[in-house]
Design a protein around this motif. Structure first.
Motif, PDB file in Angstrom:
ATOM      1  N   VAL A  17       0.808  -1.226   0.000  1.00  0.00           N
ATOM      2  CA  VAL A  17       0.000   0.000   0.000  1.00  0.00           C
ATOM      3  C   VAL A  17       0.840   1.275   0.000  1.00  0.00           C
ATOM      4  N   LEU A  18       2.048   1.235   0.571  1.00  0.00           N
ATOM      5  CA  LEU A  18       2.856   2.451   0.656  1.00  0.00           C
ATOM      6  C   LEU A  18       3.691   2.716  -0.599  1.00  0.00           C
ATOM      7  N   SER A  19       4.142   1.672  -1.274  1.00  0.00           N
ATOM      8  CA  SER A  19       4.995   1.900  -2.451  1.00  0.00           C
ATOM      9  C   SER A  19       4.289   2.723  -3.537  1.00  0.00           C
ATOM     10  N   PRO A  20       2.973   2.559  -3.775  1.00  0.00           N
ATOM     11  CA  PRO A  20       2.325   3.431  -4.771  1.00  0.00           C
ATOM     12  C   PRO A  20       2.353   4.905  -4.390  1.00  0.00           C
ATOM     13  N   LEU A  21       2.318   5.218  -3.086  1.00  0.00           N
ATOM     14  CA  LEU A  21       2.424   6.616  -2.670  1.00  0.00           C
ATOM     15  C   LEU A  21       3.786   7.183  -3.048  1.00  0.00           C
ATOM     16  N   ARG A  22       4.843   6.389  -2.822  1.00  0.00           N
ATOM     17  CA  ARG A  22       6.190   6.857  -3.187  1.00  0.00           C
ATOM     18  C   ARG A  22       6.299   7.073  -4.687  1.00  0.00           C
ATOM     19  N   ILE A  23       5.736   6.165  -5.454  1.00  0.00           N
ATOM     20  CA  ILE A  23       5.795   6.294  -6.912  1.00  0.00           C
ATOM     21  C   ILE A  23       5.040   7.540  -7.363  1.00  0.00           C
ATOM     22  N   ALA A  24       3.860   7.746  -6.808  1.00  0.00           N
ATOM     23  CA  ALA A  24       3.047   8.909  -7.194  1.00  0.00           C
ATOM     24  C   ALA A  24       3.747  10.222  -6.877  1.00  0.00           C
ATOM     25  N   ASP A  25       4.502  10.265  -5.769  1.00  0.00           N
ATOM     26  CA  ASP A  25       5.168  11.492  -5.340  1.00  0.00           C
ATOM     27  C   ASP A  25       6.658  11.519  -5.696  1.00  0.00           C
TER      28      ASP A  25
END
Length: 222
Positions: A17-25
């Motif tokens: 769940v957290l890796s997509p946040l890093r990718i998006a930002d």
């Protein structure tokens, strides 16, 4: 899953769940090399919980140690938190990019973004909408977080009669900063005020639904 943060190998939690946040930002693991952050710089953040924390050198992120209670809570909320962030692009909630266990001390940590600008702040407030509001920075100088404890009877007695006798300067600075934070007003254009209130109300609604109560609104003044 594993990663390298501050030159140390760490075990990652919640990567699905957290890796997509890093990718998006566009947050890369390379942002946390020893030249940007090292664990030896962790220090007491001044909060009542006593958790250690530290900004990266560029002030874009900060790393915080979690208590056992916070660790369990984050694990239970991570999926709903990311779902909320993905559906609310205007959310003012902090972004969690990494959640990990450090091998060296077997403690749990999170990596979060900082909404504050990179330029120096004149003032910073930690607001809870209650008597626990406090000032963190004044005239660009950190306000010492000197809490009053039940066993400091001479402080309690002095302050109960509006006296500073025997009360150290650090304590009076902290106390006066809390009073100033409680009554401070921030002037905004009407459209900005409306948007801010709407965003805060939406975020608070999520936190209430998640049964999270210990949160603050951080405000920086340039």
């Amino acid at each position: 899953p594993k990663a390298t943060i501050g030159g140390e190998g760490v075990e990652l939690y919640c990567e699905d769940v957290l890796s997509p946040l890093r990718i998006a930002d566009s947050v890369a693991e390379s942002s946390f090399q020893p030249s940007d952050f090292d664990f030896s710089s962790l220090a007491d953040g001044g909060a009542k919980g006593g958790s250690k924390m530290q900004f990266t050198r560029n002030k874009r992120f900060f790393i915080k140690q979690l208590s056992d209670e916070d660790q369990a809570r984050f694990l239970s909320l991570s999926s709903s938190y990311v779902e909320y962030i993905n559906g609310n692009a205007n959310s003012l909630l902090i972004r969690f990019y990494y959640h990990f266990r450090r091998s060296a001390d077997r403690k749990d940590y999170v990596v979060m973004n900082s909404w504050m600008p990179s330029e120096p702040l004149c003032e910073m407030y930690d607001l809870k909408g209650a008597a626990d509001d406090k000032m963190m920075l004044k005239n660009s100088v950190k306000v010492p977080q000197t809490h009053k404890r039940f066993y400091m009877l001479h402080w309690l007695m002095a302050e109960s009669v509006c006296s500073d006798y025997g009360v150290p300067k650090e304590r009076t600075q902290y106390r006066d900063g809390k009073r100033e934070a409680l009554r401070e007003q921030f002037m905004l254009e009407e459209k900005d005020r409306t948007k801010l209130l709407k965003d805060v109300e939406t975020d608070v609604g999520f936190l209430r639904k998640s049964e999270v109560m210990d949160y603050s609104l951080l405000i920086g003044v340039i």
